[in-house]
Design a protein around this motif. Sequence first.
Motif, PDB file in Angstrom:
ATOM      1  N   THR A 191       0.834  -1.202   0.000  1.00 19.64           N
ATOM      2  CA  THR A 191       0.000   0.000   0.000  1.00 19.64           C
ATOM      3  C   THR A 191       0.870   1.254   0.000  1.00 19.64           C
ATOM      4  OG1 THR A 191      -1.550  -1.237   1.398  1.00 19.64           O
ATOM      5  CG2 THR A 191      -1.968   1.102   1.167  1.00 19.64           C
ATOM      6  N   CYS A 192       2.057   1.115   0.605  1.00 26.73           N
ATOM      7  CA  CYS A 192       2.979   2.235   0.850  1.00 26.73           C
ATOM      8  C   CYS A 192       3.424   2.973  -0.421  1.00 26.73           C
ATOM      9  CB  CYS A 192       4.199   1.665   1.568  1.00 26.73           C
ATOM     10  SG  CYS A 192       5.503   2.845   1.860  1.00 26.73           S
ATOM     11  N   TYR A 193       3.360   4.312  -0.364  1.00 29.19           N
ATOM     12  CA  TYR A 193       3.823   5.129  -1.497  1.00 29.19           C
ATOM     13  C   TYR A 193       5.327   4.985  -1.728  1.00 29.19           C
ATOM     14  CZ  TYR A 193      -0.669   7.616  -1.582  1.00 29.19           C
ATOM     15  OH  TYR A 193      -2.004   7.937  -1.685  1.00 29.19           O
ATOM     16  N   ASN A 194       6.033   4.530  -0.675  1.00 23.29           N
ATOM     17  CA  ASN A 194       7.481   4.362  -0.830  1.00 23.29           C
ATOM     18  C   ASN A 194       7.868   2.938  -1.231  1.00 23.29           C
ATOM     19  OD1 ASN A 194       8.315   7.072  -0.242  1.00 23.29           O
ATOM     20  ND2 ASN A 194       7.632   6.693   1.853  1.00 23.29           N
ATOM     21  N   GLY A 195       6.859   2.156  -1.600  1.00 25.93           N
ATOM     22  CA  GLY A 195       7.132   0.840  -2.168  1.00 25.93           C
ATOM     23  C   GLY A 195       7.615  -0.211  -1.189  1.00 25.93           C
ATOM     24  N   GLY A 200       4.928  -1.302   5.567  1.00 28.15           N
ATOM     25  CA  GLY A 200       5.381  -0.127   4.826  1.00 28.15           C
ATOM     26  C   GLY A 200       6.327   0.766   5.602  1.00 28.15           C
ATOM     27  N   CYS A 201       6.480   1.998   5.127  1.00 28.92           N
ATOM     28  CA  CYS A 201       7.401   2.941   5.765  1.00 28.92           C
ATOM     29  C   CYS A 201       6.809   3.501   7.052  1.00 28.92           C
ATOM     30  CB  CYS A 201       7.753   4.079   4.800  1.00 28.92           C
ATOM     31  SG  CYS A 201       6.386   5.236   4.510  1.00 28.92           S
ATOM     32  N   GLY A 202       5.471   3.431   7.155  1.00 33.18           N
ATOM     33  CA  GLY A 202       4.804   3.894   8.368  1.00 33.18           C
ATOM     34  C   GLY A 202       4.557   5.397   8.399  1.00 33.18           C
ATOM     35  N   ASP A 203       5.052   6.080   7.400  1.00 35.61           N
ATOM     36  CA  ASP A 203       5.058   7.538   7.443  1.00 35.61           C
ATOM     37  C   ASP A 203       4.224   8.214   6.352  1.00 35.61           C
ATOM     38  OD1 ASP A 203       6.113   9.238   9.275  1.00 35.61           O
ATOM     39  OD2 ASP A 203       7.698   9.944   7.913  1.00 35.61           O
ATOM     40  N   CYS A 204       4.070   7.560   5.200  1.00 37.64           N
ATOM     41  CA  CYS A 204       3.362   8.195   4.077  1.00 37.64           C
ATOM     42  C   CYS A 204       1.844   8.138   4.328  1.00 37.64           C
ATOM     43  CB  CYS A 204       3.748   7.518   2.766  1.00 37.64           C
ATOM     44  SG  CYS A 204       3.052   5.884   2.545  1.00 37.64           S
ATOM     45  N   PRO A 205       1.052   8.964   3.636  1.00 39.64           N
ATOM     46  CA  PRO A 205      -0.403   8.988   3.867  1.00 39.64           C
ATOM     47  C   PRO A 205      -1.059   7.608   3.718  1.00 39.64           C
ATOM     48  CG  PRO A 205       0.249  10.780   2.400  1.00 39.64           C
ATOM     49  CD  PRO A 205       1.466   9.946   2.614  1.00 39.64           C
ATOM     50  N   ALA A 206      -0.581   6.807   2.760  1.00 36.87           N
ATOM     51  CA  ALA A 206      -1.174   5.484   2.536  1.00 36.87           C
ATOM     52  C   ALA A 206      -0.904   4.560   3.725  1.00 36.87           C
ATOM     53  CB  ALA A 206      -0.622   4.872   1.251  1.00 36.87           C
ATOM     54  N   CYS A 207       0.310   4.631   4.248  1.00 38.51           N
ATOM     55  CA  CYS A 207       0.670   3.816   5.420  1.00 38.51           C
ATOM     56  C   CYS A 207      -0.147   4.221   6.639  1.00 38.51           C
ATOM     57  CB  CYS A 207       2.159   3.961   5.746  1.00 38.51           C
ATOM     58  SG  CYS A 207       3.215   2.927   4.717  1.00 38.51           S
ATOM     59  N   LYS A 208      -0.312   5.543   6.803  1.00 40.55           N
ATOM     60  CA  LYS A 208      -1.058   6.045   7.970  1.00 40.55           C
ATOM     61  C   LYS A 208      -2.509   5.580   7.923  1.00 40.55           C
ATOM     62  CE  LYS A 208       1.822   9.893   9.291  1.00 40.55           C
ATOM     63  NZ  LYS A 208       2.280  11.198   8.837  1.00 40.55           N
TER      64      LYS A 208
HETATM   65 ZN    ZN Z   1       4.558   4.263   3.382  1.00 43.41          ZN
END
Ligand code: ZN
Length: 222
Positions: A191-195, A200-208
């Motif tokens: 889902t993560c915008y950072n792939g 995920g990265c836990g930080d991008c809007p998609a992860c949140k």
């Molecule tokens: Zn992310």
Amino acid sequence: MNIEVNKDKAVVVFSGGQDSTTCLFWAKKRFKEVIAVSFDYGQKHKFELECAKAICKKHNVEYHSLDLTLLNQLAPNSLTRQDIEVDKDSPKEGTPNSFVDGRNLLFMSFVAVFAKQKGANHIITGVSQSDFSGYPDCRDVFIKSLNVTLNLAMDYQFVIHTPLMWIDKAETWKLADDLGVLDIVKNETLTCYNGIIGNGCGDCPACKLRKNGYLEFKRLYK
Ligand code: ZN
């Protein structure tokens, strides 16, 4: 040309994310044969397609990726262009810049052509009106209208299923849990915008969004 309709066969619009993976397993419970279709529209994260392919391979689902890079040529947007940042919040008026005019209409039309060729009349898509982010083509009324149009256009009885239409992110996690695939959705989807797969990265809007949905699911149902 007569194509025999197979009522046990379904095609899932599949991106390898949380929503469409939940839909994939929802379909696997209901139909004898399930085929997954992804679209390559020049998205920033090519990894998305690799992830989709890997999930299908692991869980024995026939997988196809269709080239729709034409879409990016027609409508430059934040999902495909490196130089356009994805809007963090929905704008007060109009659609967010991650909305691509006609995207879902085109995707669903191509999926329908594909499904008919395969003799499948069921199509499953993970669009949701509940987490409506200003995308007009994710609304129930659009899907119902499109279903009628596709049936008339191809003289075929498509049935479009939208298992996530009226549920939110927490309930989508609950559905995955009910289907017995919570760990698969949690660990194998992107889902993560950072792939970054899984949490995920836990930080991008998609992860949140994903994390908040998961925490809400744990709070309400576990
Ligand atoms: Zn992310």
